[in-house]
Motif scaffolding. Structure first.
Motif, mmCIF file in Angstrom:
data_model
loop_
_atom_site.group_PDB
_atom_site.id
_atom_site.type_symbol
_atom_site.label_atom_id
_atom_site.label_comp_id
_atom_site.label_asym_id
_atom_site.label_seq_id
_atom_site.Cartn_x
_atom_site.Cartn_y
_atom_site.Cartn_z
ATOM 1 N N VAL A 285 0.853 -1.197 0.000
ATOM 2 C CA VAL A 285 0.000 0.000 0.000
ATOM 3 C C VAL A 285 0.887 1.246 0.000
ATOM 4 O O VAL A 285 1.882 1.309 0.719
ATOM 5 C CB VAL A 285 -0.908 -0.002 1.246
ATOM 6 C CG1 VAL A 285 -1.698 1.298 1.350
ATOM 7 C CG2 VAL A 285 -1.831 -1.203 1.214
ATOM 8 N N THR B 58 -5.481 8.758 -1.130
ATOM 9 C CA THR B 58 -5.245 7.314 -1.063
ATOM 10 C C THR B 58 -5.847 6.809 0.235
ATOM 11 O O THR B 58 -6.138 7.595 1.131
ATOM 12 C CB THR B 58 -3.735 6.984 -1.065
ATOM 13 O OG1 THR B 58 -3.158 7.450 0.174
ATOM 14 C CG2 THR B 58 -3.029 7.653 -2.225
ATOM 15 N N ASP B 59 -6.045 5.494 0.311
ATOM 16 C CA ASP B 59 -6.544 4.924 1.565
ATOM 17 C C ASP B 59 -5.718 3.695 1.914
ATOM 18 O O ASP B 59 -4.689 3.443 1.287
ATOM 19 C CB ASP B 59 -8.048 4.619 1.462
ATOM 20 C CG ASP B 59 -8.384 3.674 0.320
ATOM 21 O OD1 ASP B 59 -7.521 2.840 -0.041
ATOM 22 O OD2 ASP B 59 -9.508 3.759 -0.208
ATOM 23 N N SER C 141 -4.763 1.364 -1.138
ATOM 24 C CA SER C 141 -4.340 1.866 -2.454
ATOM 25 C C SER C 141 -2.964 1.349 -2.858
ATOM 26 O O SER C 141 -1.957 1.738 -2.267
ATOM 27 C CB SER C 141 -4.300 3.396 -2.432
ATOM 28 O OG SER C 141 -5.467 3.909 -1.864
ATOM 29 N N GLU D 247 -3.572 1.352 -8.686
ATOM 30 C CA GLU D 247 -4.834 2.086 -8.545
ATOM 31 C C GLU D 247 -4.629 3.587 -8.656
ATOM 32 O O GLU D 247 -5.554 4.336 -8.910
ATOM 33 C CB GLU D 247 -5.460 1.779 -7.169
ATOM 34 C CG GLU D 247 -5.921 0.345 -7.043
ATOM 35 C CD GLU D 247 -6.567 0.074 -5.685
ATOM 36 O OE1 GLU D 247 -7.318 -0.891 -5.589
ATOM 37 O OE2 GLU D 247 -6.314 0.850 -4.739
ATOM 38 N N LEU D 248 -3.388 4.019 -8.400
ATOM 39 C CA LEU D 248 -3.094 5.450 -8.429
ATOM 40 C C LEU D 248 -2.393 5.837 -9.734
ATOM 41 O O LEU D 248 -1.872 6.944 -9.859
ATOM 42 C CB LEU D 248 -2.202 5.812 -7.233
ATOM 43 C CG LEU D 248 -2.713 5.348 -5.872
ATOM 44 C CD1 LEU D 248 -1.671 5.618 -4.787
ATOM 45 C CD2 LEU D 248 -4.025 6.046 -5.518
ATOM 46 N N LYS E 198 -9.921 2.590 -9.643
ATOM 47 C CA LYS E 198 -8.819 3.444 -10.084
ATOM 48 C C LYS E 198 -9.122 4.875 -9.660
ATOM 49 O O LYS E 198 -10.276 5.307 -9.669
ATOM 50 C CB LYS E 198 -8.718 3.358 -11.611
ATOM 51 C CG LYS E 198 -7.479 4.005 -12.179
ATOM 52 C CD LYS E 198 -7.444 3.747 -13.691
ATOM 53 C CE LYS E 198 -6.398 4.616 -14.353
ATOM 54 N NZ LYS E 198 -6.484 4.536 -15.819
ATOM 55 N N LEU E 199 -8.076 5.585 -9.267
ATOM 56 C CA LEU E 199 -8.241 6.999 -8.927
ATOM 57 C C LEU E 199 -8.267 7.789 -10.235
ATOM 58 O O LEU E 199 -7.327 7.705 -11.025
ATOM 59 C CB LEU E 199 -7.090 7.487 -8.040
ATOM 60 C CG LEU E 199 -7.283 8.883 -7.438
ATOM 61 C CD1 LEU E 199 -8.362 8.865 -6.356
ATOM 62 C CD2 LEU E 199 -5.969 9.406 -6.853
ATOM 63 N N THR F 76 -12.172 11.943 -3.347
ATOM 64 C CA THR F 76 -11.075 12.180 -2.401
ATOM 65 C C THR F 76 -10.682 13.645 -2.331
ATOM 66 O O THR F 76 -10.194 14.103 -1.310
ATOM 67 C CB THR F 76 -9.837 11.348 -2.788
ATOM 68 O OG1 THR F 76 -9.389 11.768 -4.081
ATOM 69 C CG2 THR F 76 -10.153 9.853 -2.805
ATOM 70 N N PHE G 177 -12.145 7.680 -6.526
ATOM 71 C CA PHE G 177 -11.987 6.283 -6.916
ATOM 72 C C PHE G 177 -13.228 5.871 -7.699
ATOM 73 O O PHE G 177 -14.355 6.041 -7.215
ATOM 74 C CB PHE G 177 -11.828 5.392 -5.676
ATOM 75 C CG PHE G 177 -10.419 5.384 -5.148
ATOM 76 C CD1 PHE G 177 -9.420 4.718 -5.856
ATOM 77 C CD2 PHE G 177 -10.093 6.041 -3.973
ATOM 78 C CE1 PHE G 177 -8.111 4.709 -5.381
ATOM 79 C CE2 PHE G 177 -8.784 6.033 -3.507
ATOM 80 C CZ PHE G 177 -7.792 5.365 -4.212
#
Lengths: 100, 223, 967
Positions: free
Chosen positions: C686, C842-843, C846, C850-851, C881-882, C911, C927
């Motif tokens: 992450v 992000t979390d 993530s 995904e970023l 996906k972001l 976000t 996201f």
């Protein structure tokens, strides 16, 4: 409040320390199976026994090792990590294809 | 700016400033030139307090660490305390603090505020930028262990924390290094804390000192 | 009123200073007492026995223990409720009110509640107000009005409370004969001793109890021990100080006045004594019914004559001695009623008969008779005990205005049980005893079941010897101590068919209430407590625990040991939240430019423990200020303080190797003088932090980290290298360096005015370059960065120069209309550029894919933290996906956290989202489900219950070719 003996700084309030998790041996990330890796990252025995743990004395930034009994919460001994880690660690090149 | 003699000066004249200079100004402190900056000389004209808190942040200090540190210090003519968490004076008035197996901080002689060298002179050691990362406060006078007991969970009384001792601990919930200065008459604790938290700790210390007749002061309190 | 005629002569009145009179107000009426009086003694001296009303039935109550061990005399002191009248000293013009009445203390309209007692059985509230559904809402107001103790002043002025550590070798709790002798023995052995006493004077029972027929031993021993303690250099004494808990490793909080002391004791000796126990009979709560020790305290400590004519009810020899003391002080002792038969010491019986005091052995008081309104005892009904808890029919009435009682003792076990000691009941002694203490904790005196005075002294010395041995100050074997006295009567409980035979005075619980609780199925003493509320009042079972244990054991056919008592938890005595809070330490950090921001009118906001300018200008015009600042940066030049950014320096032959192992990108070949984006993943793969890595030299990196993440990253780095043993030095330089970002089309022009000897042109110092420069005399590190998307320089300097740097830049920028901008503006500017803020965008799940950070992950190198987890998660089909999304300016604006929906399912959340003045529309990051994450797709965002359809657009929103930041 509990106290712990820091090998560098002596007996201190537990609030001066940060827990760094159990000392675990990392499997070779380039050759172990997904399951072995997941076990390493996510699982802990959580047994009633003596566990070997990382602790940080925050004011001095000093990491050390403590052996603690999870049943009685008694800290049996603390020592410098060089006792366990004395040699330079190298990582092998990744395998061309990692198989789970 | 080196030419400025020890006259009354303003901190903003200098590029380098103590994180606490505004607190001192607001309390009517008088400054003198010291180590290319303004050092508090006195805190108004109050009578001598039983305990004094003095900001030494502008005075010079440096840190070095690494496998070569002990040899390098000796070669430079500085004292090397025998064990971690001890401090020792050097012949030229500098105080050497040993914080770890191979980490040393050197505090300039208090009267001049300067060091004979800085970390750049120790090429085979790693530098520690304690001049900027830390504020340097001096607590001096009576009942210092009682004052500190209001802020700190480590026993600092003479019997267990004699001259030459260092405690790296938490003071008023921030990390700090407390050194009991060696070879000095009376009790002197140097407290090194995060420079960004200097205003916070200054206020905490003054509050703790109040019941013991402690007050803010300048370097004139000592000399 | 004047009380001087009602006091006994000295040496009675140990605590009084008869030269100083103190006036105070009780219930609006003016009274006088002496300095040293507690509220209760001063009132008693004025014959005012009624001090409070009971909790449930509003029964009149007066002193019971005179030692703060009961809730009978809780009073209101101005805005301070629940002060103990028998522990609180009077002060000039103190205003005191009784508690718990409707009308006046004397005429309480709710006293009638007592007559309805049989309609309010145990568990009444639980059983009565839960059905039918909703009925509680109707009752609650009424019950709340009746319930509760005292009144809070919500307009109070905060007062100064603080805390302090104390360090000692041995701490002794309690300064009775055991505590005093323990302290002396430990101090003589070379230990530093702290002796703590709850009362204002030392001596414990020696100060008030009579230990012999002549009445001389106690005074003599007390004087002798105290003199030695006071002149001993190793002993520090604290009186009026309560040890309120035991915590691990002898961490002991003491409360004295407005200060909480946190004691660290290497060894601790608990000599806390024992609580005298009451006898359960009808009307045992009337004012004038007191413990034997309360009567002796009244006389010896306060010179109060507790009554004119008295009966003493006892289950031990101590009651006889109390009778002698009363008689000596001029009280007409009409009878001693001993529940035992043929056990009393013959000399005591002789002493009674010498004074013509009648003795009834094998008898008890079956009922106390009350004056009208239950405000004072007027006599007792004495009957012969025929069996356990049973009495005969023949009744003998004795008139009296005082009844002293002693059924035995309960050890003050609280601190010991908190430390894990075991409490068991010795049937032959009818007494609880303590065992299985942790190391470094010792017990001495009556709390240890030792009651004979010489044995008590020996027991204190024995405990001190154990402590000395643990401290390596001695190695003698401690002597054995035993006691031949049995002070507890087996069954001092005489239920009355008409009740009011109280087990628990705090909660108005009668014997039948406890028995009924067990009949309703609550057999465990913990359940009995929760159902009946026994022991829940302010006195926390000091008197109710023992009779409750006996009653529950008896009615459930178990032993008292099996039944036990409820768990003792801290605090031992009520404490104020102010004591726990103390002087609040709330650390904050300030950058060197902090005061400049204030002068410039910044709206400051917290960022971790830092304070940062959100924006400058009218705090009520956030959006307008931020928009203006952002436009200014885009068109001219702005300056922001970024000192809170974390900074870590890595130096040594293995610096590059170490960077390569920590961050996802490749760093071995990073050129000197260049910066590179650095992403940090944890072992779970992450993304938890990011920054900019500058290569200062082959063996020297300077890497930034997020404000909130730097401590974690630094800790992780040092922990990893403790294992890897690479030759690299890792240094957290966050506070050593402060920094500003000078950004905007005119940034170069401003900096060129201050920098000499460094070529700042696009060619000489291009985008992503790193260099060192002299900024008007200040040594600086320059980073060409693009976080806000304009030509920009991050200037990092040693923090001592921070304020001077700010001043120089603001001055040099004047010609270019430079303006400061805040962190909220910076967030808008970076959002327009589509830059992610780790932990906002992000979390905890993530991963780099995904970023869209795949480009920053190098998988050709052998290792980085989290590499294997990144491989595993990124090999799986991606679910979200972001993405960037845009909405027309007039659309409803989504907020952070609003959900992104696909049909009924949630695929993600927003976000970041702001109105962009540069783009003239609303832009944001969210996201999105992987199937709607391509530019041109639509995502549905639920904004305050309404669905808003937003278009996914490619990032960055602003200046897609990055031409502006690379100028």
């Amino acid at each position: 409040m509990k106290m712990m003996n820091c090998p560098l700084n002596g007996l201190r309030n537990i609030s001066e320390f940060v827990h760094g998790g159990e000392v675990k041996e990392m499997p070779d990330p380039n050759s172990c199976s997904d399951k072995e890796w997941a076990d390493y990252v996510f699982f802990s025995d959580n047994a009633i026994s003596v566990v070997t743990e990382w602790w940080l004395h925050a004011p001095s930034g000093y990491w050390f090792i403590a052996e603690r009994h999870t049943g009685s919460d008694e800290i049996l001994k603390t020592y410098d990590p060089s006792v366990l880690f004395s040699e330079r660690v190298e990582f092998s090149a990744p395998a061309t294809e990692v198989k789970a | 700016m080196e030419e400025i003699t020890k006259n009354i000066v303003k901190p903003e004249t200098y590029l380098a400033r103590s994180p606490l200079y505004r607190v001192h100004e607001a309390a009517g402190a008088h400054f003198e030139a010291c180590a290319s900056a303004a050092q508090v000389a006195s805190y108004g004209d109050q009578s001598e307090p039983l305990a004094a808190l003095i900001d030494l942040s502008v005075q010079h200090r440096f840190g070095i660490r690494g496998a070569n540190a002990i040899a390098a210090l000796s070669a430079a003519g500085l004292s090397v305390p025998e064990k971690p968490n001890q401090c020792l004076n050097s012949a030229n008035g500098e105080t050497v603090l040993r914080l770890g197996k191979t980490e040393f901080w050197v505090l300039g002689a208090m009267e001049s505020g300067t060091c004979s060298a800085d970390s750049s002179a120790f090429a085979d050691c790693y530098p520690v930028y304690c001049q900027d990362s830390h504020a340097c406060l001096l607590l001096s006078g009576e009942q210092l262990p009682d004052i500190m007991a209001k802020l700190c969970g480590v026993d600092l009384s003479e019997s267990v924390f004699p001259k030459g001792s260092i405690a790296q601990t938490s003071v008023a919930r921030i990390n700090a290094i407390i050194s009991h200065l060696p070879d000095k008459e009376g009790t002197h604790f140097v407290i090194l804390c995060d420079s960004a938290a200097a205003e916070y700790l200054w206020a905490c210390l003054l509050d703790a000192m109040d019941e013991f007749g402690g007050k803010a002061a300048g370097l004139n309190y000592l000399f | 009123m004047n009380d001087t005629n009602m006091r006994l002569n000295a040496p009675m009145g140990l605590l009084l200073n008869r030269n100083e009179q103190v006036e105070f107000l009780f219930e609006g009426q003016r009274y006088q007492g002496y300095a040293g009086d507690c509220i209760a003694s001063a009132l008693l001296a004025n014959d005012q026995w009624l001090m409070s009303r009971s909790f449930k039935y509003h029964r009149p109550r007066g002193p019971l223990t005179m030692a703060g061990q009961d809730a009978n005399t809780l009073v209101q002191l101005g805005g301070d409720p629940n002060a103990l009248a028998d522990r609180t000293a009077i002060a000039p013009n103190m205003q005191i009110e009784g508690q718990n009445y409707n009308g006046t203390l004397d005429k309480d309209r709710d006293a009638i509640l007592g007559n309805f007692g049989r309609f309010m059985p145990v568990g009444f509230y639980y059983r009565s107000f839960f059905k039918p559904m909703g009925v509680w809402d109707k009752w609650e107001g009424y019950i709340r009005e009746k319930a509760g103790l005292g009144k809070l002043d919500l307009n109070f002025t905060p007062e100064y409370y603080d805390k302090k550590y104390l360090f000692t070798d041995v701490m002794v709790v309690g300064s009775g004969p055991a505590g005093l002798s323990a302290a002396l023995k430990a101090a003589d052995g070379g230990a530093k001793v702290l002796l703590v006493e709850e009362m204002p004077l030392m001596g414990g029972a020696l100060a008030y109890n009579r230990f012999d027929i002549e009445g001389i031993t106690a005074d003599r021993l007390r004087a002798e021990l105290i003199a030695k303690v006071e002149e001993h250099d190793n002993i520090t004494v604290m009186v009026d100080t309560v040890c309120n808990a035991w915590f691990t490793d002898n961490y002991l909080p003491l409360i004295q006045g407005k200060r909480l002391f946190k004691v660290r004791a290497k060894e601790c000796i608990i000599a806390s004594g024992a609580y005298e126990q009451h006898v359960v009979f009808r009307n045992n709560d009337l004012p004038g019914v007191v413990m034997c020790s309360a009567a002796t305290r009244m006389m010896k400590l306060y010179a109060i004559k507790p009554g004119e004519s008295s009966v003493v009810l006892t289950g031990n020899d101590d009651g006889y001695l109390t009778a002698l003391e009363l008689s000596d002080q001029g009280v007409n002792v009409k009878a001693v009623v001993d529940m035992r038969e043929g056990v009393a010491t013959p000399e005591l019986i002789d002493a009674l008969s010498e004074r013509d005091i009648t003795l009834h052995q094998g008898y008890t008081v079956y009922e106390a008779l009350a004056e009208k309104g239950n405000k004072r005892i007027k006599g007792v009904d004495v009957r012969k005990i025929t069996a356990k808890g049973e009495v005969g029919n023949a009744s003998r009435i004795i008139d009296c205005d005082l009844l002293c009682m002693s059924a035995g003792y309960m050890p003050a076990y609280q601190l010991l049980c908190q430390a894990g000691a075991q409490l068991s009941y010795a049937d032959e002694l009818a007494e609880f005893t303590l065992s299985k203490l942790p190391e470094h904790l010792h017990i001495a005196g009556s709390v240890n079941g030792i009651h004979q005075l010489d044995s008590v002294v020996a027991d204190g010395q024995r405990a001190a010897q154990l402590a000395l041995n643990n401290l390596n100050l001695s190695d003698e074997l401690p002597g054995k101590v035993s006691c031949r006295v049995k002070p507890n009567f087996d069954w001092p409980i005489f239920s009355h068919p008409k009740g009011k035979d109280f087990v628990d005075f705090d909660e108005d619980l009668q014997a039948k209430d406890i028995v009924n609780a067990t009949r309703l199925g609550y057999r465990d003493v913990q359940l009995v407590k929760r159902f009946s509320t026994v022991g829940m009042g302010p006195s926390q079972g000091r008197h109710s625990a023992l009779p409750t244990a006996r009653l529950v054991a008896n009615s459930t056919d178990r032993t008292v040991t099996e039944t036990g008592v409820t768990t003792a938890r801290p605090p031992f005595a009520p404490e104020k939240l102010a004591h726990i809070a103390g002087r609040i330490f709330d650390p904050y950090r300030r950058t060197p430019m902090h005061h400049r921001h204030l002068e410039l009118g910044a709206k400051m906001i917290p960022a971790g423990n830092w304070r940062r300018p959100a924006f400058y200008g009218d705090p009520n015009k956030r959006d307008a200020c931020i928009h203006a600042e952002s436009v200014h940066v885009r068109n001219k030049v702005g300056l922001i303080d970024v000192s809170t950014l974390g900074g870590i320096e890595l130096k040594g032959p293995d610096a590059a190797e170490f960077m390569n192992r920590i961050y996802t990108f490749a760093f071995l070949k990073q050129p000197v003088g260049k910066t590179r984006y650095a992403v940090y993943t944890n072992e779970h793969g992450v993304v938890i932090d990011d920054g900019v890595a500058c290569r200062i030299a082959e063996d020297h990196f300077y890497v930034t980290a997020t404000t909130s993440g730097v401590d974690r990253v630094y800790r992780d780095m040092t922990k990893w290298n403790t294992q890897w043993r690479l030759d690299v030095d890792i240094l957290n330089v966050t506070s050593a360096y402060c920094a500003v970002n000078l950004a905007g089309p005119d940034a170069r022009k401003v900096l060129e005015k201050l920098v000499t000897g460094t070529d700042l042109s696009t060619e000489g110092f291009p985008f992503l370059a790193y260099g060192e420069a002299d900024v008007a005399g200040i040594p600086a590190r320059l980073l060409r960065v693009g976080f806000v998307g304009e030509l920009g320089y991050e200037i990092h300097v040693p923090s001592r120069y921070g304020e001077a740097l700010w001043d120089l830049l603001m001055e040099a920028g004047e010609a270019f209309d430079i303006k400061p901008f805040g962190v909220e503006t910076q967030r808008l500017l970076r959002l327009e550029k589509g830059h992610v803020i780790v932990s906002q965008d992000t979390d905890g799940m993530s991963h780099p894919g995904e970023l869209s950070m795949n480009w920053a992950v190098n998988r050709k190198k052998p290792f980085f933290v989290g590499c294997r987890s990144v491989d595993i998660v990124m090999a799986q089909p991606q679910t979200r996906k972001l993405v960037g999304f845009a909405l027309p300016a007039e659309s409803k604006k989504p907020e952070e956290g609003h959900l992104v929906l696909e049909g009924d399912g949630i695929t993600g959340n927003v976000t970041s989202c702001e109105y962009s003045p540069a783009m003239k529309k609303i832009v944001g990051l969210a996201f999105a489900g992987i199937n709607s994450s391509e530019p041109g797709d639509n995502i549905s965002i639920r904004v305050d219950g309404q669905i808003v359809e937003a278009e996914v657009v490619s990032l960055p929103f602003y200046d897609p070719n990055n031409a502006r930041q690379e100028m």
